[in-house]
Design a protein around this motif. Structure first.
Motif, PDB file in Angstrom:
ATOM      1  N   PRO A 133      42.863  72.081  33.250  1.00 26.63           N
ATOM      2  CA  PRO A 133      42.272  72.027  31.911  1.00 26.63           C
ATOM      3  C   PRO A 133      42.124  70.581  31.417  1.00 26.63           C
ATOM      4  N   ASP A 134      41.270  70.425  30.411  1.00 22.37           N
ATOM      5  CA  ASP A 134      41.029  69.086  29.857  1.00 22.37           C
ATOM      6  C   ASP A 134      42.302  68.462  29.303  1.00 22.37           C
ATOM      7  N   THR A 135      43.190  69.270  28.760  1.00 18.85           N
ATOM      8  CA  THR A 135      44.430  68.718  28.210  1.00 18.85           C
ATOM      9  C   THR A 135      45.265  68.034  29.286  1.00 18.85           C
ATOM     10  N   GLU A 136      45.194  68.580  30.525  1.00 23.29           N
ATOM     11  CA  GLU A 136      45.929  67.955  31.616  1.00 23.29           C
ATOM     12  C   GLU A 136      45.213  66.717  32.144  1.00 23.29           C
ATOM     13  N   LEU A 137      43.871  66.760  32.065  1.00 23.82           N
ATOM     14  CA  LEU A 137      43.110  65.580  32.521  1.00 23.82           C
ATOM     15  C   LEU A 137      43.356  64.357  31.635  1.00 23.82           C
ATOM     16  N   ILE A 194      39.623  89.165  45.715  1.00 25.95           N
ATOM     17  CA  ILE A 194      40.200  88.046  44.977  1.00 25.95           C
ATOM     18  C   ILE A 194      41.689  88.271  44.845  1.00 25.95           C
ATOM     19  N   LEU A 195      42.474  87.261  45.180  1.00 26.41           N
ATOM     20  CA  LEU A 195      43.918  87.300  44.996  1.00 26.41           C
ATOM     21  C   LEU A 195      44.331  86.159  44.054  1.00 26.41           C
ATOM     22  N   GLY A 196      45.431  86.367  43.331  1.00 28.72           N
ATOM     23  CA  GLY A 196      45.933  85.337  42.434  1.00 28.72           C
ATOM     24  C   GLY A 196      45.438  85.506  41.008  1.00 28.72           C
ATOM     25  N   THR A 197      45.372  84.436  40.300  1.00 30.08           N
ATOM     26  CA  THR A 197      44.947  84.448  38.891  1.00 30.08           C
ATOM     27  C   THR A 197      43.479  84.814  38.808  1.00 30.08           C
ATOM     28  N   PRO A 198      43.125  85.835  38.034  1.00 28.74           N
ATOM     29  CA  PRO A 198      41.705  86.212  37.930  1.00 28.74           C
ATOM     30  C   PRO A 198      40.868  85.061  37.390  1.00 28.74           C
ATOM     31  N   ALA A 199      39.702  84.855  37.997  1.00 25.28           N
ATOM     32  CA  ALA A 199      38.788  83.793  37.574  1.00 25.28           C
ATOM     33  C   ALA A 199      37.390  84.177  37.991  1.00 25.28           C
ATOM     34  N   PRO A 200      36.369  83.795  37.239  1.00 28.00           N
ATOM     35  CA  PRO A 200      34.993  84.136  37.632  1.00 28.00           C
ATOM     36  C   PRO A 200      34.568  83.338  38.864  1.00 28.00           C
ATOM     37  N   ARG A 201      33.690  83.958  39.631  1.00 27.99           N
ATOM     38  CA  ARG A 201      33.190  83.273  40.826  1.00 27.99           C
ATOM     39  C   ARG A 201      32.000  82.406  40.398  1.00 27.99           C
ATOM     40  N   SER A 202      32.233  81.133  40.316  1.00 26.71           N
ATOM     41  CA  SER A 202      31.210  80.208  39.828  1.00 26.71           C
ATOM     42  C   SER A 202      30.330  79.746  40.971  1.00 26.71           C
ATOM     43  N   PRO A 203      29.184  79.131  40.650  1.00 32.61           N
ATOM     44  CA  PRO A 203      28.336  78.583  41.718  1.00 32.61           C
ATOM     45  C   PRO A 203      29.070  77.566  42.582  1.00 32.61           C
ATOM     46  N   GLY A 254      37.573  72.362  31.567  1.00 35.43           N
ATOM     47  CA  GLY A 254      38.387  71.650  32.527  1.00 35.43           C
ATOM     48  C   GLY A 254      37.626  71.337  33.797  1.00 35.43           C
ATOM     49  N   ARG A 255      38.346  71.348  34.892  1.00 36.22           N
ATOM     50  CA  ARG A 255      37.754  70.994  36.183  1.00 36.22           C
ATOM     51  C   ARG A 255      38.310  71.920  37.260  1.00 36.22           C
ATOM     52  N   GLU A 256      37.405  72.402  38.156  1.00 34.49           N
ATOM     53  CA  GLU A 256      37.795  73.264  39.277  1.00 34.49           C
ATOM     54  C   GLU A 256      38.029  72.427  40.521  1.00 34.49           C
ATOM     55  N   VAL A 257      39.143  72.723  41.208  1.00 35.64           N
ATOM     56  CA  VAL A 257      39.429  72.087  42.495  1.00 35.64           C
ATOM     57  C   VAL A 257      39.326  73.179  43.554  1.00 35.64           C
ATOM     58  N   LEU A 258      38.354  73.065  44.465  1.00 33.84           N
ATOM     59  CA  LEU A 258      38.038  74.107  45.435  1.00 33.84           C
ATOM     60  C   LEU A 258      38.286  73.594  46.846  1.00 33.84           C
ATOM     61  N   VAL A 259      39.094  74.368  47.611  1.00 33.61           N
ATOM     62  CA  VAL A 259      39.425  74.006  48.989  1.00 33.61           C
ATOM     63  C   VAL A 259      38.950  75.132  49.893  1.00 33.61           C
ATOM     64  N   ALA A 260      38.067  74.795  50.843  1.00 37.15           N
ATOM     65  CA  ALA A 260      37.538  75.804  51.783  1.00 37.15           C
ATOM     66  C   ALA A 260      38.538  76.049  52.901  1.00 37.15           C
ATOM     67  N   VAL A 261      38.742  77.374  53.237  1.00 34.34           N
ATOM     68  CA  VAL A 261      39.672  77.757  54.312  1.00 34.34           C
ATOM     69  C   VAL A 261      38.840  78.468  55.380  1.00 34.34           C
ATOM     70  N   GLN A 262      38.659  77.824  56.489  1.00 32.58           N
ATOM     71  CA  GLN A 262      37.858  78.370  57.569  1.00 32.58           C
ATOM     72  C   GLN A 262      38.763  78.966  58.668  1.00 32.58           C
ATOM     73  N   GLY A 263      38.137  79.722  59.575  1.00 34.76           N
ATOM     74  CA  GLY A 263      38.870  80.300  60.710  1.00 34.76           C
ATOM     75  C   GLY A 263      39.369  81.706  60.454  1.00 34.76           C
ATOM     76  N   LEU A 264      39.012  82.317  59.323  1.00 35.30           N
ATOM     77  CA  LEU A 264      39.448  83.682  59.059  1.00 35.30           C
ATOM     78  C   LEU A 264      38.469  84.655  59.718  1.00 35.30           C
ATOM     79  N   GLN A 267      32.988  70.308  37.714  1.00 33.51           N
ATOM     80  CA  GLN A 267      33.261  70.428  36.287  1.00 33.51           C
ATOM     81  C   GLN A 267      33.034  71.867  35.854  1.00 33.51           C
ATOM     82  N   ALA A 268      33.933  72.369  35.019  1.00 33.17           N
ATOM     83  CA  ALA A 268      33.835  73.745  34.526  1.00 33.17           C
ATOM     84  C   ALA A 268      34.120  73.742  33.035  1.00 33.17           C
ATOM     85  N   PRO A 269      33.716  74.802  32.335  1.00 33.01           N
ATOM     86  CA  PRO A 269      34.009  74.868  30.907  1.00 33.01           C
ATOM     87  C   PRO A 269      35.510  74.776  30.629  1.00 33.01           C
TER      88      PRO A 269
END
Length: 423
Positions: free
Chosen positions: A131-135, A82-91, A109-119, A105-107
């Motif tokens: 976070p919800d405050t930004e939403l 894991i690189l960057g800001t520590p975060a739990p690996r969610s389903p 706020g909301r998670e935005v996940l982008v898959a990076v293929q070809g590695l 949706q996450a506790p």
């Protein structure tokens, strides 16, 4: 009417505003969330481009710099690093590792996940968290603005409604005022046409009606005056015949009757030629008038062998009816006794004060009673008369603030009660 129109406009405007502002408020919240998610997605995609081009040390430095930005960024590699800001690996991260870019949706706020293929070691996932405050940033302010706008629009609609209601109510009240003045005898009252065309038409119709009433009353007064004036000729002849009577007492009695008839005719002419509002309302002493008329009719009662029980009032009884009008009423009531009962029928005249002022005159006889079940109805008579006597008495009583009622006397005959208002 003004209140109902205002409430109607307020209800209608409120429904329109709710139908417009509620969807707009929901749209504002959706747009704010989409804006925040879109910005986070753009951040994640820019990091995903670095994942495929930089080695991990350089990528770590880039993520440290990105961590100071608006959105925290985390990169999950297939080997578990894991690189960057520590975060739990969610389903959701595991689901994105299969190659699908998703938003979950996450506790908090909301998670935005982008898959990076070809590695070389498999698919990596770039995660940003919104976070919800930004939403919902700016949503409350927008809602307050919309609410204020709705209140302003509602207030403007109420102001316009009140002005519209005033333009309808004021002409209507003016029409009512004119109608009341006409009912009170002011035949010069006229309505000023104003308001909508329909009310202007009503105003014109009311003015036309007032003019027509004035014309008809003038014609009626003239006809009554002319008819009464024609009676003067036979009255003059009757007076001459009276003077030729040899019996002085009989001549005096008949002459007094002719004088009374002439006064009545003169009074009719004067009343017919002046408006009802100008009629005499000074009042009189009922005790004096009734005693005078009883003395007049007592002579005829003695001739017809009628037993008369009459009052002997000790105190004045002021009433709100003119002397001539009260004389007419007493003569009408006593005249009915002589006209509709056989000779020798006893009758009683009683005069007493009313508790709240005025006087009560009661005339009762031992005759057959009324010949009709509706003796107070104008023109209704079962005894061959015109049926106007009691109606004249009733109208005179009501003009003084009193009333007229009829019943059956203790002797089975007619009982008439005349209540007169006090001065």
């Amino acid at each position: 009417m003004r209140r109902r129109l205002t409430l109607l406009v307020a209800a209608t405007t409120s429904l329109v505003l709710l139908a417009f502002l509620v969807p707009l408020a929901l749209l504002v919240r959706t747009v704010a969330a989409d804006r925040a998610v879109g910005a986070a997605t753009l951040e994640a995609e820019s990091v995903a481009a670095l994942v495929t081009t930089l080695d991990r040390s350089a990528l770590g430095l880039a993520l440290e710099q990105a961590g100071t930005g608006e959105w925290p960024v985390t990169v999950f590699f297939a080997g578990g690093n894991i690189l960057g800001t520590p975060a739990p690996r969610s389903p959701a991260v595991d689901l994105a590792a299969r190659g699908d870019s998703i938003t979950a949706q996450a506790p908090g706020g909301r998670e935005v996940l982008v898959a990076v293929q070809g590695l070389s070691d498999g698919t990596a996932v770039v995660r940003t968290f919104v976070p919800d405050t930004e939403l919902t940033r700016g949503v409350m302010r927008a809602w307050l603005i919309l609410a204020a706008l709705g209140l302003v629009l509602l207030g403007l609609s109420l102001v316009v409604a009140r002005r519209m209601a005033r333009s309808l109510v004021h002409p209507t009240l003016d029409l009512a005022s004119v109608s009341h003045r006409l009912a009170a005898g002011d035949l010069d009252a006229r309505a000023e046409p104003s308001g909508p065309p329909e009310l202007r038409e009503v105003s014109a119709a009311l003015n036309h009606l007032a003019g027509r009433i004035r014309e008809l009353l003038a014609q009626e007064r003239e006809a009554a005056a002319d008819l009464s004036h024609r009676l003067r000729t036979p009255l003059t002849a009757l007076r001459l015949d009276t003077e030729s009577l040899r019996d002085p007492e009989e001549a005096a009695r008949v002459g007094a009757s002719v004088d009374a008839l002439e006064r009545a005719v003169t009074q009719i002419i004067e009343d017919a030629r002046r408006p009802a509002r100008a009629r005499d309302a000074s009042g009189c002493d009922a005790a004096e008038v009734v005693a005078d008329r009883v003395r007049f009719w007592a002579v005829l009662a003695e001739d017809q062998d009628r037993r008369l029980t009459a009052p002997d009032p000790q105190v004045p009884l002021p009433v709100a009816l003119g002397r001539d009008d009260l004389t007419t009423c007493v003569d009408a009531l006593l005249g009915n006794v002589f006209a509709h009962t056989p000779e020798g029928t006893a009758f009683t005249v009683r005069l007493e004060p009313r508790p709240l002022g005025g006087a009560r005159l009661t005339v009762a006889d031992d005759g057959p009673g009324f010949a009709t079940s509706r003796p107070l109805e104008r023109g209704a008579s079962g005894g061959g008369s015109s049926g106007l006597g009691l109606d004249i008495v009733r109208r005179a009583a009501e003009s003084s603030g009193g009333a007229l009622s009829v019943d059956r006397s203790a002797g089975g005959g007619a009982l008439v009660v005349l209540d007169l208002g006090g001065r």
